[in-house]
Write a protein that holds these residues in place. Structure first.
Motif, PDB file in Angstrom:
ATOM      1  N   ASN A 169      47.576  47.436  46.042  1.00 40.34           N
ATOM      2  CA  ASN A 169      46.159  47.172  46.293  1.00 40.34           C
ATOM      3  C   ASN A 169      45.334  47.133  45.019  1.00 40.34           C
ATOM      4  OD1 ASN A 169      46.711  47.060  48.967  1.00 40.34           O
ATOM      5  ND2 ASN A 169      46.385  49.258  49.261  1.00 40.34           N
ATOM      6  N   GLN A 170      45.835  47.780  44.024  1.00 39.18           N
ATOM      7  CA  GLN A 170      45.047  47.838  42.797  1.00 39.18           C
ATOM      8  C   GLN A 170      45.259  46.618  41.903  1.00 39.18           C
ATOM      9  OE1 GLN A 170      46.843  51.752  42.406  1.00 39.18           O
ATOM     10  NE2 GLN A 170      45.039  52.253  41.188  1.00 39.18           N
ATOM     11  N   ARG A 203      45.099  43.178  40.300  1.00 40.83           N
ATOM     12  CA  ARG A 203      44.115  42.096  40.358  1.00 40.83           C
ATOM     13  C   ARG A 203      44.771  40.799  39.878  1.00 40.83           C
ATOM     14  NH1 ARG A 203      38.617  43.830  37.672  1.00 40.83           N
ATOM     15  NH2 ARG A 203      37.830  42.163  39.006  1.00 40.83           N
ATOM     16  N   TRP A 225      47.060  43.445  36.024  1.00 45.23           N
ATOM     17  CA  TRP A 225      46.631  42.098  36.396  1.00 45.23           C
ATOM     18  C   TRP A 225      47.852  41.172  36.448  1.00 45.23           C
ATOM     19  CZ3 TRP A 225      41.574  39.799  36.799  1.00 45.23           C
ATOM     20  CH2 TRP A 225      40.505  40.708  36.644  1.00 45.23           C
ATOM     21  N   ASP A 277      38.105  35.427  45.088  1.00 45.84           N
ATOM     22  CA  ASP A 277      36.870  36.212  45.160  1.00 45.84           C
ATOM     23  C   ASP A 277      35.757  35.682  44.266  1.00 45.84           C
ATOM     24  OD1 ASP A 277      37.838  37.975  47.081  1.00 45.84           O
ATOM     25  OD2 ASP A 277      38.902  39.136  45.559  1.00 45.84           O
ATOM     26  N   GLN A 334      39.074  41.110  43.661  1.00 47.30           N
ATOM     27  CA  GLN A 334      40.490  41.310  43.365  1.00 47.30           C
ATOM     28  C   GLN A 334      41.067  40.085  42.658  1.00 47.30           C
ATOM     29  OE1 GLN A 334      43.268  41.891  46.604  1.00 47.30           O
ATOM     30  NE2 GLN A 334      44.589  43.156  45.310  1.00 47.30           N
ATOM     31  N   SER A 335      40.467  38.926  42.933  1.00 45.66           N
ATOM     32  CA  SER A 335      40.934  37.729  42.244  1.00 45.66           C
ATOM     33  C   SER A 335      39.768  37.060  41.523  1.00 45.66           C
ATOM     34  CB  SER A 335      41.563  36.757  43.238  1.00 45.66           C
ATOM     35  OG  SER A 335      40.686  36.509  44.312  1.00 45.66           O
TER      36      SER A 335
END
Ligand SMILES: C[C@@H]1O[C@H](OP(=O)(O)OP(=O)(O)OC[C@H]2O[C@@H](n3cnc4c(=O)[nH]c(N)nc43)[C@H](O)[C@@H]2O)[C@@H](O)[C@H](O)[C@@H]1O
Length: 409
Positions: free
Chosen positions: A19-20, A22, A57, A114, A190-191
């Motif tokens: 979840n973290q 990116r 990332w 995002d 996140q993106s």
């Protein structure tokens, strides 16, 4: 080939929870060619490398769409081409975590990005160079528009279903490292998608730096293309890695000194035509002159075979070939299989064959030629055999030759 499966991408994925992680996505000005795009990849890859020193990332690889130079009416459409068709993804992943766009779409379920930042110049221009970046009004007509639901629609690599939640234009005049604090502190999605990523400048991480070369070395061509080119070398050019001393190793372990590579018994030339005739008329030689210049090298190195890499038409190529007379043998890779090869594949095959020649002659400031020169640096050729270019008809015979980019480890 023994190098199959040597690259283990999974070791390089961020270790933090899923979840973290990116995602950084990017695209380049549609008018740019294939090999300039490879340079932009190196910038973004290094940005992701630096980001990963602090946050996990993943670099999402922008699918290839039909480029300006890709004109062949091949049997397969030239869009939505994944990177694995051109490059060895596992090699890329040994530098930074990478992911195909298709896999990104699978991961996020909804085809959404995002935040999108469209990098642009400063409207007022600049008088003194300083690094800066600011969210601004779009200078050029916006390439994204808002639909009735407030989502941003644009051209996300020809994937019509993809949209963005947030869109801004950002005037930027900055080195790649400067984008790191921006992404970490000023974005939350996140993106994040950076459009016109060529605006980002290498700065200290340019061709002179080991970081640039690390990113460059990770850009290994896809194995199926290397294999096809190697088959051609063996069949027509009496060239193989054992004889030529050009054996490829996993790039992280490969370190060659200049002069270790010998190369196959042929002179390879990259003869850029088409739009180059207009872009650089003074530096493009006539065919007659290109033949003369090539023969000089053939004599100097006592070689009888020439490999021609060119974007000239086949008609022009056959005329050119005839001009060499019967003393020499001239070769060019043929599109034997149109269902498999598209323009991008063919350029890579050409580049790989040129990279293995005893001597290479390129075209003035062509990024296509530059990437071949770098490949030869990686393989360990004597620089005399690499950093050569054709002179235009009205240039002095000893016209200025390309800068020697020393490989750095
Ligand atoms: C004039 C400028 O030239 C710049 O091109 P330049 O650096 O040579 O190199 P590239 O950016 O790669 O663009 C040239 C494209 O033309 C084709 N091409 C050129 N030479 C060859 C060749 O020898 N063999 C094969 N198979 N294909 C070739 C290929 O699709 C390649 O990607 C462009 O990036 C700019 O957009 C602009 O057009």
């Amino acid at each position: 080939h023994s190098d199959e499966n040597l690259y283990q991408a999974k070791d390089n994925l961020p270790v933090h929870g899923p979840n973290q992680v990116r995602y950084l996505l990017y695209d380049v000005n549609p008018g740019e060619g294939f090999n300039l795009r490879r340079d932009v990849y190196m910038r973004v890859a290094n940005l992701v490398k630096f980001l990963n020193e602090d946050e996990p990332w993943v670099l999402v690889l922008p699918p290839w769409v039909r480029l300006y130079h890709w004109r062949s009416t091949s049997l397969r459409p030239q869009n939505k081409i994944p990177w694995r068709e051109f490059f060895d993804i596992n090699s890329l992943a040994l530098h930074v975590p990478v992911m195909e766009f298709e896999d990104y779409l699978k991961k996020v379920d909804t085809p959404v990005i995002d935040e999108v930042y469209y990098l642009q110049r400063y409207k007022e221009g600049w008088s003194k160079w300083e690094e800066k970046m600011d969210i601004r009004e779009c200078v050029d007509p916006a390439r994204y528009h808002q639909d009735e639901n407030g989502n941003w629609r644009g051209r996300f690599f020809d994937y019509e279903e993809v949209y963005a939640k947030k869109f801004e234009c950002m005037s930027a005049q900055a080195y790649l490292l400067t984008f790191k604090p921006f992404l970490m502190k000023n974005t939350t999605g996140q993106s994040v998608f950076l459009d016109r990523a060529e605006t980002m400048i290498h700065g200290q991480y340019s061709e002179w730096s080991p970081e640039w070369w690390t990113a460059r070395r990770s850009m290994v061509f896809a194995k199926h293309l290397r294999d096809d080119a190697d088959w051609y070398r063996e069949t027509y050019l009496d060239s193989n890695d054992k004889k030529d001393k050009t054996k490829l190793e996993v790039w992280t372990k490969m370190k060659r000194a200049h002069g270790e590579a010998k190369g196959g018994p042929y002179v390879a030339i990259h003869l850029r035509r088409n739009d180059y005739l207009h872009a650089h008329p003074k530096e493009v030689p006539s065919y007659e002159n290109a033949v003369k210049q090539t023969i000089k090298y053939l004599k100097k190195y006592k070689i009888k075979k020439v490999y021609v890499s060119t974007d000239a038409s086949w008609d022009d190529y056959f005329k050119f070939k005839k001009m060499f007379g019967s003393d020499y043998e001239i070769f060019k890779f043929e599109k034997q299989n149109l269902t498999v090869y598209k323009d991008g594949h063919l350029s890579i095959i050409d580049q790989w064959i040129c990279a293995h020649a005893r001597v290479f002659i390129g075209s003035y400031v062509s990024t296509f030629s530059f990437r071949i020169q770098e490949e030869r640096e990686i393989l360990g050729f004597d620089q005399e055999t690499t950093f050569n270019r054709f002179c235009g008809d009205d240039e002095p015979k000893d016209c200025e030759q390309p800068t020697k980019w020393d490989i750095k480890y």
